[in-house]
Write an enzyme that holds these catalytic residues in place. Structure first.
Site, PDB file in Angstrom:
ATOM      1  N   ARG A  28       0.860  -1.144  -0.064  1.00  0.00           N
ATOM      2  CA  ARG A  28       0.169  -0.222  -0.230  1.00  0.00           C
ATOM      3  C   ARG A  28       0.849   1.222  -0.064  1.00  0.00           C
ATOM      4  NH1 ARG A  28      -4.667   1.737   4.336  1.00  0.00           N
ATOM      5  NH2 ARG A  28      -5.091   3.567   3.435  1.00  0.00           N
ATOM      6  N   ASN A  63     -10.684  -4.259  -1.446  1.00  0.00           N
ATOM      7  CA  ASN A  63     -10.619  -3.200  -2.418  1.00  0.00           C
ATOM      8  C   ASN A  63      -9.725  -3.574  -3.632  1.00  0.00           C
ATOM      9  OD1 ASN A  63     -12.365  -0.950  -1.592  1.00  0.00           O
ATOM     10  ND2 ASN A  63     -10.895  -0.713  -0.023  1.00  0.00           N
ATOM     11  N   CYS A  88     -19.288  -2.251   0.814  1.00  0.00           N
ATOM     12  CA  CYS A  88     -18.504  -0.899   1.000  1.00  0.00           C
ATOM     13  C   CYS A  88     -19.113  -0.238   2.063  1.00  0.00           C
ATOM     14  CB  CYS A  88     -18.356   0.030  -0.164  1.00  0.00           C
ATOM     15  SG  CYS A  88     -17.231   1.442   0.063  1.00  0.00           S
ATOM     16  N   HIS A  94     -16.653   3.496  -4.762  1.00  0.00           N
ATOM     17  CA  HIS A  94     -16.134   4.818  -4.467  1.00  0.00           C
ATOM     18  C   HIS A  94     -15.961   5.874  -5.697  1.00  0.00           C
ATOM     19  CE1 HIS A  94     -12.838   2.565  -1.659  1.00  0.00           C
ATOM     20  NE2 HIS A  94     -13.927   2.534  -1.183  1.00  0.00           N
ATOM     21  N   TYR A 132     -14.201   9.885  -1.885  1.00  0.00           N
ATOM     22  CA  TYR A 132     -13.088   9.328  -2.947  1.00  0.00           C
ATOM     23  C   TYR A 132     -13.443  10.447  -4.052  1.00  0.00           C
ATOM     24  CZ  TYR A 132     -12.415   5.566  -0.030  1.00  0.00           C
ATOM     25  OH  TYR A 132     -11.927   4.740   1.062  1.00  0.00           O
TER      26      TYR A 132
END
Length: 412
Positions: free
Chosen positions: A85, A139, A159, A189, A236
Site C-alpha cells: 500500500r 478493495n 463498501c 468509491h 473519494y
C-alpha cells in the site's frame, strides 16, 4: 478470509451485538499470518464471551479447511500488506498523479495483485462449499466483485461509504438510522447521494443548508461542491474534484499507509492483552466504520432470504442503461437468497454519468489486465483512467507499476 486483519474485532463485535439478525454458530478466521491469528483469534473469543454469545471461534492458516462447510465467506484481504500500500501511494506521485490504494495507478496495482488471489480463493470455496455466498470487502471492491461475478461465483460486493453516510445523516437529523434511505448512485468509491429520504420526504436540501459545513469538513472538500451540484459526493470524489491539491498534500505530508501501519502495530499490541475483551477505541481511527453492521445485514439477507434493501455492488443488468450489463455498480438493491437485485435508478445527470462511464471503461480494462497480464493491457487501463489519461504518464506509470509489483504478478 484475512481473519488476522486488525479489522476483525470490529466484525466480531457486530456478530455479537447483532445475534438476532444473524445467529452465527461458528466463525472461522483464516489467514496465512499465524502470528496475527494468535492475537486476533483469542480476542475474538473474548469479545463473544463478554457479550454472552454462544458462537464458537476457531482459526487456521489452512484455507481449504476454513472454507469447508461454510455458509458465507467474507473477504478482507490486502495482498502485499501495508508495504505494498505504501508503494501504491508513493510512485504515482512521480508523475504528478494521485497515489491511492483504490483509484488511479495505485488502485490498478492493487487490483492486479488482488484479483488472481481472490479468484483462487473463490474456486477453493466453490469446491469445499458450493452453496456458500462470498461477501467481498476487499478493495478495489468494484473490480474484485466484477471478477467474481464474471467467473460465476455467488458473490456480492460491500463498501461502508453508504452506511457511513446513513449514520451521519441520521445523527444530524436526529432520527434513527433505519428511517434514512439514500439515493446512492454510481460505482464503488465513485458515488453521489442524490436524495436523502426520511418519512417519504427528500431532506437532502435541508441537510446541505443546515449541516453543509460539517459534511464538507468530513469530505475535505469545499461546501460549494454540494451547494452547486445539489448532491453529497463520496469522499473519494476528492481525488477527481481536487486532484492537484491532493497530490500536493501527499507529497508534503505523511502517507496514509505509514499512519495505518503504525496504528496496526499499536492495535496488535493491544490485542495481545489477555484482559482485553472488547474492540478498542483506537480501532475507530483505523477506518471501516460500521463495516460490521453492513456485513452482518448483507450476510443475513443472503442466508435468510429477507429481500431487504441495502447498498451493495452488483451487476448493472440495465440499471444504468448507458453501461454494459456486466459492469458492477453500487446502488440500493433488494437482497435475498438469489443475490442482489439493483432497484430502478433515476437517469443519471450527464455531469455524473460521464465520469461513471469513463471509470467503468477503465475497470473493464483493469480486469482484463488482472486476468491476462501483459504490459500493453496495463498501459491501456492507465491511459483510460481519468486520473492518468496522458500517453507519457501512462508509459511511465506502467513501468513503475511493474517494477514495484513483480513479486506479486506471475506474468511479469
Amino acid at each position: 478470509m484475512g481473519g488476522g486483519s486488525t479489522y476483525t474485532p470490529e466484525l466480531v463485535d457486530g456478530f455479537a451485538r447483532l445475534r438476532d439478525v444473524l445467529p452465527v454458530t461458528e466463525l472461522v478466521l483464516v489467514d496465512p499470518d499465524a502470528r496475527r491469528l494468535e492475537l486476533v483469534g483469542p480476542l475474538a473469543r473474548r469479545i463473544l464471551a463478554r457479550q454472552g454469545h454462544p458462537g464458537r471461534v476457531t482459526w487456521t492458516a489452512d484455507l481449504d479447511a476454513g472454507a469447508d462447510g461454510a455458509d458465507a465467506v467474507l473477504l478482507q484481504l490486502r495482498v502485499g500488506g501495508q508495504a505494498a500500500r505504501l508503494q501504491d501511494e508513493t510512485w504515482p506521485l512521480e508523475c504528478g498523479c494521485v497515489g491511492q490504494e483504490t483509484t488511479g495507478a495505485g488502485g490498478l496495482a492493487k487490483a492486479l495483485r488482488t484479483v488472481p488471489v481472490v479468484l483462487d480463493i473463490a474456486e477453493r470455496v466453490r469446491r469445499r462449499s458450493p452453496g456458500a455466498w462470498i461477501v467481498d470487502f476487499t478493495n478495489p471492491v468494484g473490480i474484485v466483485t466484477r471478477a467474481l461475478l464474471a467467473a460465476g461465483h455467488r458473490a456480492v460486493g460491500l463498501c461502508n461509504v453508504a452506511i457511513g453516510f446513513q449514520r451521519k445523516f441520521a445523527r444530524l437529523l436526529g432520527v434513527a438510522p433505519g428511517e434514512v434511505a439514500l439515493e446512492h448512485t454510481g460505482l464503488n468509491h465513485l458515488t453521489w447521494e442524490r436524495s436523502v429520504t426520511v418519512g417519504g420526504r427528500d431532506v437532502l436540501p435541508r441537510l446541505i443548508a443546515e449541516h453543509g459545513d460539517a459534511i464538507a469538513a468530513d469530505l475535505r472538500m469545499p461546501r460549494a461542491v454540494m451547494d452547486r451540484l445539489g448532491v453529497v459526493p463520496s469522499y473519494y470524489l476528492r481525488y477527481f474534484y481536487r486532484h492537484d491539491e491532493v497530490v500536493r498534500e501527499l507529497r508534503d505530508g505523511p502517507s496514509r499507509a505509514a499512519q495505518v501501519a503504525a496504528m496496526e502495530r499499536e492495535l496488535l499490541a493491544l490485542y495481545a492483552d489477555p484482559a482485553l475483551d472488547e474492540k478498542p477505541a483506537l480501532l475507530e481511527k483505523r477506518g471501516g466504520a460500521f463495516y460490521s453492521e453492513a456485513a452482518v445485514a448483507l450476510t443475513a439477507s443472503l442466508l435468510r432470504d429477507t429481500g431487504d434493501v441495502q447498498v451493495v455492488n452488483a451487476f448493472n443488468n440495465g440499471t444504468l442503461p448507458f453501461l454494459p450489463d456486466d459492469a458492477v455498480i453500487e446502488v440500493p438493491a433488494a437482497v435475498d437468497a438469489r443475490g442482489a437485485h439493483p432497484l430502478p435508478v433515476r437517469p443519471l445527470e450527464p455531469l455524473f454519468a460521464g465520469l461513471v462511464a469513463s471509470v467503468t471503461a477503465y475497470e473493464h480494462l483493469a480486469l482484463e489486465a488482472a486476468l491476462k497480464g501483459g504490459r500493453e493491457r496495463v498501459f491501456a487501463a492507465l491511459l483510460a483512467h481519468p486520473l492518468v489519461g496522458q500517453l507519457d504518464h501512462a508509459d511511465r506509470l506502467t513501468d513503475a507499476l511493474l517494477a514495484h509489483n513483480r513479486e506479486h504478478l506471475a506474468w511479469a
